[in-house]
Design an enzyme around this catalytic site. Sequence first.
Site, PDB file in Angstrom:
ATOM      1  N   ASN A   9       0.872  -1.186   0.000  1.00 46.44           N
ATOM      2  CA  ASN A   9       0.000   0.000   0.000  1.00 46.44           C
ATOM      3  C   ASN A   9       0.903   1.228   0.000  1.00 46.44           C
ATOM      4  OD1 ASN A   9      -1.840   1.994   0.427  1.00 46.44           O
ATOM      5  ND2 ASN A   9      -2.397   1.379   2.509  1.00 46.44           N
ATOM      6  N   LYS A  11       0.102   4.189  -0.334  1.00 42.08           N
ATOM      7  CA  LYS A  11      -0.592   5.352   0.240  1.00 42.08           C
ATOM      8  C   LYS A  11      -0.354   6.595  -0.642  1.00 42.08           C
ATOM      9  CE  LYS A  11      -0.080   3.293   4.758  1.00 42.08           C
ATOM     10  NZ  LYS A  11      -0.299   3.447   6.188  1.00 42.08           N
ATOM     11  N   HIS A  98      -9.661   0.563   4.531  1.00 38.73           N
ATOM     12  CA  HIS A  98      -8.412   0.791   5.281  1.00 38.73           C
ATOM     13  C   HIS A  98      -8.718   1.688   6.480  1.00 38.73           C
ATOM     14  CE1 HIS A  98      -4.389   2.176   6.283  1.00 38.73           C
ATOM     15  NE2 HIS A  98      -3.932   1.127   5.613  1.00 38.73           N
ATOM     16  N   GLU A 100      -7.273   4.132   7.680  1.00 39.96           N
ATOM     17  CA  GLU A 100      -7.123   5.571   7.425  1.00 39.96           C
ATOM     18  C   GLU A 100      -8.369   6.132   6.743  1.00 39.96           C
ATOM     19  OE1 GLU A 100      -3.318   5.315   5.453  1.00 39.96           O
ATOM     20  OE2 GLU A 100      -2.407   4.704   7.346  1.00 39.96           O
ATOM     21  N   GLU A 170      -5.723  -5.614  10.119  1.00 44.49           N
ATOM     22  CA  GLU A 170      -4.716  -4.599  10.390  1.00 44.49           C
ATOM     23  C   GLU A 170      -5.050  -3.891  11.696  1.00 44.49           C
ATOM     24  OE1 GLU A 170      -2.656  -3.202   6.584  1.00 44.49           O
ATOM     25  OE2 GLU A 170      -4.481  -2.037   6.775  1.00 44.49           O
ATOM     26  N   GLY A 176       1.812   1.915  10.739  1.00 46.60           N
ATOM     27  CA  GLY A 176       2.700   3.068  10.633  1.00 46.60           C
ATOM     28  C   GLY A 176       3.333   3.474  11.945  1.00 46.60           C
ATOM     29  N   SER A 216       3.001  -2.473  10.286  1.00 53.33           N
ATOM     30  CA  SER A 216       4.454  -2.386  10.500  1.00 53.33           C
ATOM     31  C   SER A 216       5.198  -3.674  10.152  1.00 53.33           C
ATOM     32  CB  SER A 216       4.753  -1.944  11.936  1.00 53.33           C
ATOM     33  OG  SER A 216       4.230  -0.648  12.172  1.00 53.33           O
TER      34      SER A 216
HETATM   35  C1  PEP Z   1      -1.023  -0.191   5.801  1.00 50.13           C
HETATM   36  O1  PEP Z   1      -1.036   0.967   5.418  1.00 50.13           O
HETATM   37  O2  PEP Z   1      -1.903  -0.960   5.416  1.00 50.13           O
HETATM   38  C2  PEP Z   1       0.041  -0.605   6.710  1.00 50.13           C
HETATM   39  C3  PEP Z   1      -0.026  -1.790   7.232  1.00 50.13           C
HETATM   40  O3  PEP Z   1       1.039   0.316   6.933  1.00 50.13           O
HETATM   41  P1  PEP Z   1       2.435   0.018   7.680  1.00 50.13           P
HETATM   42  O4  PEP Z   1       2.995  -1.249   7.088  1.00 50.13           O
HETATM   43  O5  PEP Z   1       3.278   1.222   7.366  1.00 50.13           O
HETATM   44  O6  PEP Z   1       2.138  -0.138   9.129  1.00 50.13           O
END
Ligand code: PEP
Length: 254
Positions: A9, A11, A98, A100, A170, A176, A216
């Site tokens: 992703n 982003k 997601h 976000e 997630e 993040g 992460s």
């Molecule tokens: C994500 O944006 O779906 C995600 C898991 O981000 P990160 O790996 O940076 O935590």
Amino acid sequence: MRQKIVAGNWKMNKTLDDALALASELIGMVNDEVRGDVRIILCTPFPYLVPVARLVGNHAMISVGAQNCSEHEWGAYTGETSAPMLASLNTSHVILGHSERRQYFGENGKLLAAKVDAALKHGLTPIFCCGEPLEVRDRGEHEDLVRSQVEEGVFHLDADALKKLVIAYEPVWAIGTGKTASAQQAQDMHAVIRQQIATRYGQATADEISILYGGSVNAGNAKELFAGNDVDGGLVGGASLKSREFTEIVKSIL
Ligand code: PEP
């Protein structure tokens, strides 16, 4: 056999030149180093879907995905991008729900169910995200919350439609932040989701659905996180922006 998947992703990152450089490096590394049955999905910003897809071509392992789509098909929805538009770009996957988008854009279960329908109607594979904030986990209510996100977002589908989905667990507190769920926490939640699907649709359907862990994931922790029986790969944010690191994560699932 469930499909092993590692999705990146990207982003809202990268200029076009940087995005193309990342995609080219990745394609080269995958060609040279990745052997095995894994689907790699590059979820780029909308403007880069076409140029990245051109670079990817008909690659046997790599697909291109979007990070969102509208619940509407066409019309006066300024600034939106619809599922039929994405399908016309040869985009195969779309991330929906997601955290976000839930957090910053107010996306809720009802809206996400409509987006899932729109994506499926136009042949896109939704990567449907679910996961709990830290305070919910601290209260011990994470299983209930994730179950309700899954139920609201995708349980209106029949089994044949549901089998077309990919689910990503997630935990919001791990996205993040550099904090990951432990491998056991990830496996436990994936098992909860798979059991929920089995209870509603039967074990055979549940056994066909890939459930990805996100939060992460990096080259150092991927192997351990992906080791759980119910963990079929990862949805990777920050670490997907570095070609070497993302390639190492892909290799960790094989
Ligand atoms: C994500 O944006 O779906 C995600 C898991 O981000 P990160 O790996 O940076 O935590």
